[in-house]
Design a protein around this motif. Structure first.
Motif, PDB file in Angstrom:
ATOM      1  N   GLN A  13       6.662  33.769  28.411  1.00 23.88           N
ATOM      2  CA  GLN A  13       5.335  33.312  28.018  1.00 23.88           C
ATOM      3  C   GLN A  13       4.299  33.699  29.072  1.00 23.88           C
ATOM      4  O   GLN A  13       4.638  33.870  30.251  1.00 23.88           O
ATOM      5  CB  GLN A  13       5.339  31.796  27.837  1.00 23.88           C
ATOM      6  CG  GLN A  13       6.147  31.320  26.651  1.00 23.88           C
ATOM      7  CD  GLN A  13       6.001  29.829  26.416  1.00 23.88           C
ATOM      8  OE1 GLN A  13       5.572  29.089  27.293  1.00 23.88           O
ATOM      9  NE2 GLN A  13       6.344  29.391  25.213  1.00 23.88           N
ATOM     10  N   PRO A  14       3.048  33.843  28.677  1.00 23.79           N
ATOM     11  CA  PRO A  14       1.990  34.108  29.665  1.00 23.79           C
ATOM     12  C   PRO A  14       2.004  33.066  30.773  1.00 23.79           C
ATOM     13  O   PRO A  14       2.173  31.865  30.514  1.00 23.79           O
ATOM     14  CB  PRO A  14       0.720  34.024  28.825  1.00 23.79           C
ATOM     15  CG  PRO A  14       1.145  34.398  27.447  1.00 23.79           C
ATOM     16  CD  PRO A  14       2.523  33.831  27.287  1.00 23.79           C
ATOM     17  N   GLU A  87       1.017  38.411  32.314  1.00 24.74           N
ATOM     18  CA  GLU A  87      -0.031  38.459  31.293  1.00 24.74           C
ATOM     19  C   GLU A  87       0.442  39.327  30.135  1.00 24.74           C
ATOM     20  O   GLU A  87       1.307  40.203  30.326  1.00 24.74           O
ATOM     21  CB  GLU A  87      -1.299  39.064  31.906  1.00 24.74           C
ATOM     22  CG  GLU A  87      -1.808  38.344  33.136  1.00 24.74           C
ATOM     23  CD  GLU A  87      -2.858  39.128  33.888  1.00 24.74           C
ATOM     24  OE1 GLU A  87      -3.105  40.300  33.523  1.00 24.74           O
ATOM     25  OE2 GLU A  87      -3.449  38.555  34.837  1.00 24.74           O
ATOM     26  N   PRO A  88      -0.106  39.124  28.933  1.00 30.92           N
ATOM     27  CA  PRO A  88       0.293  39.973  27.801  1.00 30.92           C
ATOM     28  C   PRO A  88       0.129  41.462  28.105  1.00 30.92           C
ATOM     29  O   PRO A  88       0.914  42.285  27.602  1.00 30.92           O
ATOM     30  CB  PRO A  88      -0.637  39.505  26.680  1.00 30.92           C
ATOM     31  CG  PRO A  88      -0.931  38.082  27.018  1.00 30.92           C
ATOM     32  CD  PRO A  88      -1.004  38.030  28.516  1.00 30.92           C
ATOM     33  N   THR A  91       3.118  43.677  29.255  1.00 33.96           N
ATOM     34  CA  THR A  91       4.173  44.073  28.324  1.00 33.96           C
ATOM     35  C   THR A  91       4.381  45.573  28.357  1.00 33.96           C
ATOM     36  O   THR A  91       3.438  46.350  28.164  1.00 33.96           O
ATOM     37  CB  THR A  91       3.811  43.627  26.894  1.00 33.96           C
ATOM     38  OG1 THR A  91       3.777  42.193  26.850  1.00 33.96           O
ATOM     39  CG2 THR A  91       4.836  44.143  25.894  1.00 33.96           C
ATOM     40  N   THR A 124       8.424  41.691  27.714  1.00 31.96           N
ATOM     41  CA  THR A 124       7.448  41.287  26.700  1.00 31.96           C
ATOM     42  C   THR A 124       6.859  39.945  27.096  1.00 31.96           C
ATOM     43  O   THR A 124       7.587  38.978  27.316  1.00 31.96           O
ATOM     44  CB  THR A 124       8.103  41.175  25.313  1.00 31.96           C
ATOM     45  OG1 THR A 124       8.693  42.431  24.972  1.00 31.96           O
ATOM     46  CG2 THR A 124       7.072  40.807  24.261  1.00 31.96           C
ATOM     47  N   SER A 126       4.481  37.135  25.778  1.00 38.89           N
ATOM     48  CA  SER A 126       3.867  36.667  24.535  1.00 38.89           C
ATOM     49  C   SER A 126       4.144  35.189  24.352  1.00 38.89           C
ATOM     50  O   SER A 126       5.192  34.683  24.758  1.00 38.89           O
ATOM     51  CB  SER A 126       4.422  37.456  23.350  1.00 38.89           C
ATOM     52  OG  SER A 126       3.922  36.931  22.131  1.00 38.89           O
TER      53      SER A 126
END
Length: 127
Positions: A13-14, A87-88, A91, A124, A126
């Motif tokens: 997760q972020p 952070e996204p 990715t 990833t 997200s």
């Protein structure tokens, strides 16, 4: 000739953290300068962090400065990439790369400086 295998990627997760590992075989990791790179879909491969074989001198891309840290344990033939505050935009597929010749501070981020590459590990970020 050195072979490199990355591991430690996954879904996070972020704001979370991951630690990637790059294990070398076939040759002593202490004989190589190491770069960490990443490549997101549709984008060029980007230099993230660098750590040299002597004294652990490191360089970081501006996009990850203060969040990512490269380290190495030559006794374990392993290099690490500690990634915090993800952070996204982080990715990507992450790669470690090695070169037996010296890699200089002015060009550490250039993929052409490295002769050996791992297969990559997916990260990833997200919610």
């Amino acid at each position: 000739q050195v072979q490199l295998v990355e591991s430690g990627g996954g879904l996070v997760q972020p704001g979370g953290s991951l630690r990637l590992s790059c294990v070398a075989s076939g040759s002593a990791l202490a004989d190589y300068d190491i770069g960490w790179f990443r490549q997101a879909p549709g984008k060029e491969r980007e230099g993230v962090c660098f750590i040299n074989r002597h004294y652990g001198v490191t360089y970081d891309a501006d996009s990850v400065k203060g969040r990512f840290t490269a380290s190495r344990d030559n006794a374990k033939n392993t290099v690490y990439l500690q990634m915090n505050s993800l952070e996204p935009e982080d990715t990507a597929v992450y790669y470690c790369a090695a070169n037996s010749g010296p890699v200089y501070g002015s060009t550490w981020y250039d993929p052409e400086e490295y002769a050996y590459w791992g297969q990559g590990t997916q990260v990833t970020v997200s919610s």
